[in-house]
Scaffold this motif. Structure first.
Motif, PDB file in Angstrom:
ATOM      1  N   ASN A  43      80.879  32.665   4.634  1.00 35.71           N
ATOM      2  CA  ASN A  43      81.708  31.565   4.143  1.00 35.71           C
ATOM      3  C   ASN A  43      81.572  31.456   2.637  1.00 35.71           C
ATOM      4  O   ASN A  43      80.560  31.836   2.066  1.00 35.71           O
ATOM      5  N   LYS A  44      82.598  30.889   2.019  1.00 33.82           N
ATOM      6  CA  LYS A  44      82.512  30.628   0.585  1.00 33.82           C
ATOM      7  C   LYS A  44      81.526  29.493   0.357  1.00 33.82           C
ATOM      8  O   LYS A  44      81.239  28.714   1.263  1.00 33.82           O
ATOM      9  N   PHE A  45      81.019  29.386  -0.855  1.00 33.83           N
ATOM     10  CA  PHE A  45      79.976  28.405  -1.149  1.00 33.83           C
ATOM     11  C   PHE A  45      80.447  26.980  -0.865  1.00 33.83           C
ATOM     12  O   PHE A  45      79.702  26.170  -0.338  1.00 33.83           O
ATOM     13  N   THR A  48      80.946  26.094   3.365  1.00 37.50           N
ATOM     14  CA  THR A  48      79.945  26.342   4.412  1.00 37.50           C
ATOM     15  C   THR A  48      79.980  25.212   5.423  1.00 37.50           C
ATOM     16  O   THR A  48      79.803  24.051   5.065  1.00 37.50           O
ATOM     17  N   PRO A  49      80.225  25.538   6.710  1.00 40.28           N
ATOM     18  CA  PRO A  49      80.262  24.479   7.712  1.00 40.28           C
ATOM     19  C   PRO A  49      78.860  23.980   8.014  1.00 40.28           C
ATOM     20  O   PRO A  49      77.892  24.713   7.860  1.00 40.28           O
ATOM     21  N   SER A  50      78.781  22.731   8.412  1.00 42.17           N
ATOM     22  CA  SER A  50      77.475  22.172   8.748  1.00 42.17           C
ATOM     23  C   SER A  50      77.597  21.376  10.038  1.00 42.17           C
ATOM     24  O   SER A  50      78.660  20.873  10.369  1.00 42.17           O
ATOM     25  N   CYS A  51      76.480  21.289  10.753  1.00 41.35           N
ATOM     26  CA  CYS A  51      76.418  20.504  11.978  1.00 41.35           C
ATOM     27  C   CYS A  51      75.697  19.205  11.631  1.00 41.35           C
ATOM     28  O   CYS A  51      74.492  19.208  11.374  1.00 41.35           O
ATOM     29  N   GLN A  52      76.451  18.119  11.584  1.00 40.39           N
ATOM     30  CA  GLN A  52      75.866  16.827  11.220  1.00 40.39           C
ATOM     31  C   GLN A  52      74.829  16.381  12.247  1.00 40.39           C
ATOM     32  O   GLN A  52      73.825  15.776  11.911  1.00 40.39           O
ATOM     33  N   LEU A  53      75.082  16.718  13.514  1.00 39.91           N
ATOM     34  CA  LEU A  53      74.198  16.295  14.589  1.00 39.91           C
ATOM     35  C   LEU A  53      72.829  16.967  14.490  1.00 39.91           C
ATOM     36  O   LEU A  53      71.795  16.333  14.632  1.00 39.91           O
ATOM     37  N   CYS A  54      72.831  18.276  14.230  1.00 36.84           N
ATOM     38  CA  CYS A  54      71.574  19.032  14.165  1.00 36.84           C
ATOM     39  C   CYS A  54      71.067  19.179  12.736  1.00 36.84           C
ATOM     40  O   CYS A  54      69.995  19.745  12.511  1.00 36.84           O
ATOM     41  N   ARG A  57      73.147  23.766   7.952  1.00 40.21           N
ATOM     42  CA  ARG A  57      74.306  24.387   7.304  1.00 40.21           C
ATOM     43  C   ARG A  57      74.318  25.852   7.677  1.00 40.21           C
ATOM     44  O   ARG A  57      73.267  26.443   7.914  1.00 40.21           O
ATOM     45  N   PHE A  58      75.502  26.435   7.724  1.00 39.62           N
ATOM     46  CA  PHE A  58      75.633  27.815   8.170  1.00 39.62           C
ATOM     47  C   PHE A  58      76.327  28.650   7.111  1.00 39.62           C
ATOM     48  O   PHE A  58      77.423  28.323   6.661  1.00 39.62           O
ATOM     49  N   MET A  59      75.675  29.763   6.738  1.00 40.19           N
ATOM     50  CA  MET A  59      76.241  30.658   5.748  1.00 40.19           C
ATOM     51  C   MET A  59      77.340  31.519   6.371  1.00 40.19           C
ATOM     52  O   MET A  59      78.315  31.857   5.716  1.00 40.19           O
ATOM     53  N   PHE A  60      77.162  31.871   7.649  1.00 37.53           N
ATOM     54  CA  PHE A  60      78.116  32.760   8.308  1.00 37.53           C
ATOM     55  C   PHE A  60      78.863  32.015   9.402  1.00 37.53           C
ATOM     56  O   PHE A  60      78.290  31.190  10.119  1.00 37.53           O
ATOM     57  N   MET A  61      80.157  32.300   9.534  1.00 37.14           N
ATOM     58  CA  MET A  61      81.004  31.614  10.504  1.00 37.14           C
ATOM     59  C   MET A  61      80.559  31.894  11.939  1.00 37.14           C
ATOM     60  O   MET A  61      80.597  31.009  12.792  1.00 37.14           O
ATOM     61  N   GLU A  62      80.126  33.130  12.216  1.00 36.47           N
ATOM     62  CA  GLU A  62      79.705  33.473  13.570  1.00 36.47           C
ATOM     63  C   GLU A  62      78.472  32.665  13.991  1.00 36.47           C
ATOM     64  O   GLU A  62      78.350  32.279  15.152  1.00 36.47           O
ATOM     65  N   ASP A  63      77.560  32.413  13.034  1.00 40.63           N
ATOM     66  CA  ASP A  63      76.375  31.607  13.335  1.00 40.63           C
ATOM     67  C   ASP A  63      76.769  30.184  13.728  1.00 40.63           C
ATOM     68  O   ASP A  63      76.199  29.596  14.645  1.00 40.63           O
ATOM     69  N   GLN A  65      79.690  29.229  15.033  1.00 44.75           N
ATOM     70  CA  GLN A  65      80.328  29.237  16.350  1.00 44.75           C
ATOM     71  C   GLN A  65      79.285  29.390  17.456  1.00 44.75           C
ATOM     72  O   GLN A  65      79.359  28.724  18.491  1.00 44.75           O
ATOM     73  N   ALA A  66      78.289  30.259  17.221  1.00 45.18           N
ATOM     74  CA  ALA A  66      77.229  30.438  18.221  1.00 45.18           C
ATOM     75  C   ALA A  66      76.418  29.158  18.374  1.00 45.18           C
ATOM     76  O   ALA A  66      75.996  28.805  19.481  1.00 45.18           O
ATOM     77  N   HIS A  67      76.213  28.441  17.263  1.00 47.12           N
ATOM     78  CA  HIS A  67      75.439  27.201  17.325  1.00 47.12           C
ATOM     79  C   HIS A  67      76.168  26.140  18.147  1.00 47.12           C
ATOM     80  O   HIS A  67      75.549  25.431  18.937  1.00 47.12           O
ATOM     81  N   THR A  68      77.487  26.035  17.958  1.00 49.55           N
ATOM     82  CA  THR A  68      78.234  25.009  18.695  1.00 49.55           C
ATOM     83  C   THR A  68      78.208  25.279  20.195  1.00 49.55           C
ATOM     84  O   THR A  68      78.338  24.348  20.990  1.00 49.55           O
ATOM     85  N   GLU A  69      78.028  26.540  20.587  1.00 53.36           N
ATOM     86  CA  GLU A  69      77.953  26.866  22.011  1.00 53.36           C
ATOM     87  C   GLU A  69      76.517  26.889  22.526  1.00 53.36           C
ATOM     88  O   GLU A  69      76.287  27.067  23.718  1.00 53.36           O
ATOM     89  N   SER A  70      75.533  26.707  21.642  1.00 50.32           N
ATOM     90  CA  SER A  70      74.133  26.826  22.046  1.00 50.32           C
ATOM     91  C   SER A  70      73.703  25.654  22.927  1.00 50.32           C
ATOM     92  O   SER A  70      74.290  24.570  22.895  1.00 50.32           O
ATOM     93  N   GLN A  71      72.637  25.888  23.678  1.00 44.25           N
ATOM     94  CA  GLN A  71      72.168  24.884  24.640  1.00 44.25           C
ATOM     95  C   GLN A  71      71.634  23.643  23.934  1.00 44.25           C
ATOM     96  O   GLN A  71      71.890  22.513  24.352  1.00 44.25           O
ATOM     97  N   ILE A  72      70.894  23.830  22.838  1.00 47.58           N
ATOM     98  CA  ILE A  72      70.289  22.678  22.155  1.00 47.58           C
ATOM     99  C   ILE A  72      71.366  21.770  21.574  1.00 47.58           C
ATOM    100  O   ILE A  72      71.265  20.539  21.638  1.00 47.58           O
ATOM    101  N   HIS A  73      72.451  22.367  21.047  1.00 52.36           N
ATOM    102  CA  HIS A  73      73.534  21.560  20.488  1.00 52.36           C
ATOM    103  C   HIS A  73      74.241  20.789  21.609  1.00 52.36           C
ATOM    104  O   HIS A  73      74.561  19.598  21.448  1.00 52.36           O
ATOM    105  N   GLN A  74      74.479  21.463  22.737  1.00 53.39           N
ATOM    106  CA  GLN A  74      75.124  20.791  23.869  1.00 53.39           C
ATOM    107  C   GLN A  74      74.262  19.642  24.390  1.00 53.39           C
ATOM    108  O   GLN A  74      74.777  18.574  24.727  1.00 53.39           O
TER     109      GLN A  74
END
Length: 165
Positions: A43-45, A48-54, A57-63, A65-74
């Protein structure tokens, strides 16, 4: 290059290609063989998407997307949903249920005992009316949220762990 290497004397293109391949075989391949960032989309500087709940911040888009599907986030999403449900409906249901149980207790225990001991029902109820701790989703949380915002002061020149000056 061809003239210097002696390939100019070759008659056809097949011989030239064969001779070049023979020379290239001895070259040291210094090119990078690993895929940059494991093939992830960076991602550009500013974006960078971030998960407010957890709070990540994520440097890579795939990370991300994987985080939003992860068990801890759910699980955290489910917990937030449970807390909001408890604030809106659950607390009222628990209090109503406690009230109904207390009314049943008054009818089944307090009234007969008051009649038997010839005391006022309020006095008898006061003996039984002890504080009850109900476990709620916020049972382990702080009783009062601090009003003051915490400011982090960084060292002057950002050396780690702290500036010697």
């Amino acid at each position: 290059m061809l003239r210097r290497s002696g390939l100019c004397a070759a008659k056809d293109a097949a011989e030239v290609a064969k001779a070049l391949a023979q020379r290239k075989k001895n070259w040291v391949d210094r090119r990078r063989h690993t895929i940059k960032a494991d093939g992830k989309t960076r991602n550009k500087f500013d974006e960078t998407p971030s998960c407010q709940l957890c709070q990540r911040r994520f440097m890579f888009m795939e990370d991300y997307q994987a985080h939003t599907e992860s068990q801890i986030h759910q699980d955290r999403l489910r917990w937030v949903e449970l807390e909001s449900w408890y604030k809106l409906e659950g607390e009222k249901m628990v209090l109503d249920k406690d009230d109904a149980m207390w009314q049943e207790f008054r009818a089944a225990v307090v009234a007969p005992e008051a009649e038997y001991t010839r005391r006022d029902a309020a006095d008898v109820a006061a003996e039984y009316n002890r504080a009850a701790v109900r476990p709620t989703p916020r049972a382990g949380a702080r009783a009062d949220v601090p009003e003051v915002s915490v400011t982090i002061t960084e060292p002057r020149d950002n050396r780690w762990p702290s500036s010697p000056k």
